[in-house]
Design an enzyme around this catalytic site. Structure first.
Site, mmCIF file in Angstrom:
data_model
loop_
_atom_site.group_PDB
_atom_site.id
_atom_site.type_symbol
_atom_site.label_atom_id
_atom_site.label_comp_id
_atom_site.label_asym_id
_atom_site.label_seq_id
_atom_site.Cartn_x
_atom_site.Cartn_y
_atom_site.Cartn_z
ATOM 1 N N LEU A 67 0.840 -1.195 0.000
ATOM 2 C CA LEU A 67 0.000 0.000 0.000
ATOM 3 C C LEU A 67 0.874 1.243 0.000
ATOM 4 C CD1 LEU A 67 -2.781 -1.054 2.534
ATOM 5 C CD2 LEU A 67 -2.713 -1.353 0.055
ATOM 6 N N GLY A 84 2.818 -5.818 8.106
ATOM 7 C CA GLY A 84 2.665 -4.384 7.844
ATOM 8 C C GLY A 84 1.571 -4.142 6.829
ATOM 9 N N ASP A 85 1.927 -3.437 5.758
ATOM 10 C CA ASP A 85 0.959 -3.143 4.693
ATOM 11 C C ASP A 85 1.296 -3.922 3.418
ATOM 12 O OD1 ASP A 85 3.293 -1.742 4.136
ATOM 13 O OD2 ASP A 85 2.247 -0.024 3.281
ATOM 14 N N GLU A 86 1.921 -5.086 3.590
ATOM 15 C CA GLU A 86 2.284 -5.935 2.444
ATOM 16 C C GLU A 86 1.387 -7.164 2.396
ATOM 17 O OE1 GLU A 86 7.021 -4.980 1.891
ATOM 18 O OE2 GLU A 86 6.466 -6.751 3.029
#
Length: 187
Positions: free
Chosen positions: A38, A79-81
């Site tokens: 993201l 995280g955002d992965e």
């Protein structure tokens, strides 16, 4: 599974990837790995707090899950992965179409702490056996393609290309040379 989204975690995804690659070897088929990061997500955590970031990650997951085909797997790597495993028939075409659909997820803003938050995603796509010989290498190549997309302007997808390896090596050599020069006080 991932505590926040209920998706596979990294270990679960890597196990699923190993299994699908073994199946692909047995059937002579392909596997695609779509790596999603993201864009500008850190700003949400920094400006609105981690609860807002968690809320956005859950909303993204809710938008993403209906797009995943039967037999495909989705994971929050951390995280955002995120990563999506595409298997079965017409893998390259289905994976490319999925990239286009994922971009559309971001047309509508997310809600965080009563605010509208706009995001986008950088995506990398790699195929087994075209780009990789193993599950770990497939994940690595899709990650490299994602970083290439992020460098080229974010919000979209990049298919792995061997020239990415050359550019990555070149950047690593330049960074190493700069660090050596700094250590030697050449600047």
């Amino acid at each position: 599974s991932d505590y926040l989204t209920g998706l596979l975690n990294r270990q679960g995804f890597e196990a699923a990837l190993d299994g699908r690659i073994a199946e692909a070897d047995a059937t002579g088929s392909e596997v695609a790995c779509l790596f999603i990061d993201l864009d500008r997500f850190k700003a949400i955590n920094d400006n609105l707090g981690h609860a807002a970031g968690d809320s956005v990650l859950r909303q993204f997951t809710q938008r993403l899950q209906p797009l995943i085909g039967k037999g495909d797997s989705i994971s929050r790597l951390g995280g955002d992965e995120f990563a999506i495993l595409v298997t079965g028939g017409a893998v390259q075409e289905r994976a490319a179409a999925l990239c286009d659909t994922v971009v559309n997820i971001f047309d509508l803003p997310f809600q965080a702490e009563g605010q509208h938050v706009r995001l986008s995603a950088s995506m990398g796509l790699a195929f087994y056996p075209l780009h990789a010989d193993s599950a770990a290498e497939l994940l690595q190549k899709s990650d490299m393609a994602m970083y290439e997309r992020k460098r080229d302007g974010k919000n979209g997808a990049q298919v792995f290309d061997p020239s990415i390896l050359d550019r990555t090596r070149e950047r690593a050599e330049i960074e190493s040379d700069i660090e050596a020069a700094l250590a030697a006080r050449w600047f």
